[in-house]
Design a protein around this motif. Structure first.
Motif, mmCIF file in Angstrom:
data_model
loop_
_atom_site.group_PDB
_atom_site.id
_atom_site.type_symbol
_atom_site.label_atom_id
_atom_site.label_comp_id
_atom_site.label_asym_id
_atom_site.label_seq_id
_atom_site.Cartn_x
_atom_site.Cartn_y
_atom_site.Cartn_z
ATOM 1 N N ALA A 82 -4.919 5.209 -0.046
ATOM 2 C CA ALA A 82 -4.609 4.063 -0.894
ATOM 3 C C ALA A 82 -3.198 4.218 -1.444
ATOM 4 O O ALA A 82 -2.811 5.290 -1.920
ATOM 5 C CB ALA A 82 -5.613 3.977 -2.038
ATOM 6 N N GLY A 83 -2.432 3.170 -1.347
ATOM 7 C CA GLY A 83 -1.068 3.229 -1.865
ATOM 8 C C GLY A 83 -0.028 3.607 -0.839
ATOM 9 O O GLY A 83 1.167 3.604 -1.140
ATOM 10 N N PHE A 84 -0.459 3.948 0.375
ATOM 11 C CA PHE A 84 0.507 4.296 1.424
ATOM 12 C C PHE A 84 1.292 3.044 1.803
ATOM 13 O O PHE A 84 0.741 2.079 2.319
ATOM 14 C CB PHE A 84 -0.219 4.869 2.638
ATOM 15 C CG PHE A 84 0.697 5.298 3.753
ATOM 16 C CD1 PHE A 84 1.311 6.537 3.728
ATOM 17 C CD2 PHE A 84 0.951 4.453 4.828
ATOM 18 C CE1 PHE A 84 2.153 6.935 4.756
ATOM 19 C CE2 PHE A 84 1.787 4.839 5.858
ATOM 20 C CZ PHE A 84 2.388 6.076 5.819
ATOM 21 N N VAL A 99 0.998 6.426 12.375
ATOM 22 C CA VAL A 99 1.507 5.947 11.093
ATOM 23 C C VAL A 99 0.730 4.708 10.657
ATOM 24 O O VAL A 99 0.387 4.557 9.478
ATOM 25 C CB VAL A 99 3.013 5.649 11.187
ATOM 26 C CG1 VAL A 99 3.506 4.978 9.900
ATOM 27 C CG2 VAL A 99 3.795 6.932 11.452
ATOM 28 N N PHE A 100 0.422 3.831 11.587
ATOM 29 C CA PHE A 100 -0.359 2.637 11.271
ATOM 30 C C PHE A 100 -1.744 3.024 10.752
ATOM 31 O O PHE A 100 -2.240 2.450 9.773
ATOM 32 C CB PHE A 100 -0.498 1.752 12.505
ATOM 33 C CG PHE A 100 -1.328 0.515 12.275
ATOM 34 C CD1 PHE A 100 -0.781 -0.599 11.656
ATOM 35 C CD2 PHE A 100 -2.664 0.472 12.666
ATOM 36 C CE1 PHE A 100 -1.553 -1.738 11.426
ATOM 37 C CE2 PHE A 100 -3.439 -0.656 12.447
ATOM 38 C CZ PHE A 100 -2.877 -1.769 11.821
ATOM 39 N N THR A 101 -2.348 4.022 11.392
ATOM 40 C CA THR A 101 -3.673 4.466 10.970
ATOM 41 C C THR A 101 -3.626 5.093 9.584
ATOM 42 O O THR A 101 -4.571 4.970 8.798
ATOM 43 C CB THR A 101 -4.246 5.460 11.986
ATOM 44 O OG1 THR A 101 -4.275 4.849 13.278
ATOM 45 C CG2 THR A 101 -5.662 5.884 11.611
ATOM 46 N N LEU A 102 -2.521 5.776 9.261
ATOM 47 C CA LEU A 102 -2.384 6.387 7.942
ATOM 48 C C LEU A 102 -2.472 5.354 6.825
ATOM 49 O O LEU A 102 -2.903 5.662 5.715
ATOM 50 C CB LEU A 102 -1.048 7.136 7.849
ATOM 51 C CG LEU A 102 -0.990 8.526 8.480
ATOM 52 C CD1 LEU A 102 0.444 9.029 8.511
ATOM 53 C CD2 LEU A 102 -1.888 9.502 7.740
ATOM 54 N N ARG A 103 -2.052 4.125 7.130
ATOM 55 C CA ARG A 103 -2.091 3.081 6.110
ATOM 56 C C ARG A 103 -3.508 2.851 5.589
ATOM 57 O O ARG A 103 -3.705 2.489 4.433
ATOM 58 C CB ARG A 103 -1.537 1.770 6.672
ATOM 59 C CG ARG A 103 -0.029 1.780 6.892
ATOM 60 C CD ARG A 103 0.451 0.441 7.386
ATOM 61 N NE ARG A 103 1.891 0.430 7.581
ATOM 62 C CZ ARG A 103 2.773 0.153 6.622
ATOM 63 N NH1 ARG A 103 2.348 -0.152 5.409
ATOM 64 N NH2 ARG A 103 4.073 0.166 6.859
ATOM 65 N N GLY A 104 -4.481 3.053 6.461
ATOM 66 C CA GLY A 104 -5.860 2.869 6.039
ATOM 67 C C GLY A 104 -6.514 4.127 5.515
ATOM 68 O O GLY A 104 -7.677 4.106 5.104
#
Length: 266
Positions: free
Chosen positions: A199-201, A191-196
């Protein structure tokens, strides 16, 4: 103070998501050939009303309704209502489809550094012959071992599906928060990696589909879309339902078979 400094922060949009046909990083040789990931943008009250209406129309004693209830021939009118102009989903839902054999062939060719044209060759061969399919099953196992230590595995279709949902609903720069049915693969690290990755997550919360009506509605759409798309791959066309499904299908879906895609999208 500038106008930008005085501007109020944009409120995040919350979407609810669920999937159908997910077998983790096992893309071939499993139970399903298609992965479908649905995202809905409706509030809890509207979602609860939708589920209640489905219960009223279907009248099954089941505790938890699934897409299989809608796909029974005796409930066809209910399915047509859910997807149609008078239902609650049109304009408020999206579904991302993945042909898992193609997804694997694409990832394998990329990992080998081979010519992209080989992807289509492997895909067509795997659909024609058992030998080619067995080769892809073995390749799938090798790649799963190769990518075992990756925080975000290139073989997992759930992750690009979530990224795509955020991109779609966050078009224009609005931040998006995802409420997702619980999945063990959605670890805090992923989930942390998804933030990068999108855009906008603005965050992801795992919720219980049994208690969250929005996720139940997403589950209905994902299950129906997976079944219809799978049938299309097999050459079986339910023209009426396919036509109703078209407005929901994401054009960025991972798909290469032109005959089935034309029936799903045009």
């Amino acid at each position: 103070m500038t106008d930008a400094a005085r501007a109020e922060p944009v409120a995040a949009l919350e979407i609810a998501c669920d999937e159908s046909g997910y077998e983790g990083e096992k893309l071939v040789g499993g139970v399903t050939h298609v992965f479908a990931h649905a995202s809905v943008c409706i509030d809890e009250a509207d979602a609860a009303a939708c589920v209640a209406e489905l219960r009223r129309r279907i009248r099954s004693p089941a505790t938890m309704y699934k897409a299989t209830h809608l796909l029974r021939s005796k409930h066809r009118a209910v399915l047509l209502w859910l997807l149609g102009d008078d239902g609650p989903l049109l304009g408020n839902a999206r579904v991302f489809l993945v042909d898992k054999t193609y997804f694997l062939a694409e990832r394998l060719v990329a990992e080998l550094g081979a010519r992209p044209e080989l992807t289509r060759f492997l895909y067509d061969a795997a659909r024609r012959t058992a030998e080619a399919e067995e080769f892809l099953v073995a390749a799938n196992d090798v790649l799963r071992t190769t990518f075992r230590d990756h925080v975000v595995s290139p073989l997992d279709p759930l992750l690009p599906a979530i990224v795509r949902a955020v991109e779609y609903w966050g078009a224009g720069g609005r931040p998006v928060v995802v409420a997702h049915d619980r999945q063990t693969t959605l670890s805090p690290e992923r989930v942390f990696t998804l933030r990068g990755s999108a855009a906008g997550f603005a965050g992801l919360e795992q919720v219980d589909s049994f208690t969250d009506s929005r996720v139940q509605v997403a589950d209905f759409l994902a299950g129906v879309a997976r079944k219809i798309a799978s049938d299309q791959l097999k050459g079986s066309d339910d023209a009426e339902v396919s036509a109703l499904l078209r407005p929901y299908v994401d054009p960025a879906s991972i798909w290469i078979d032109q005959q089935s895609w034309s029936r799903l999208m045009s």
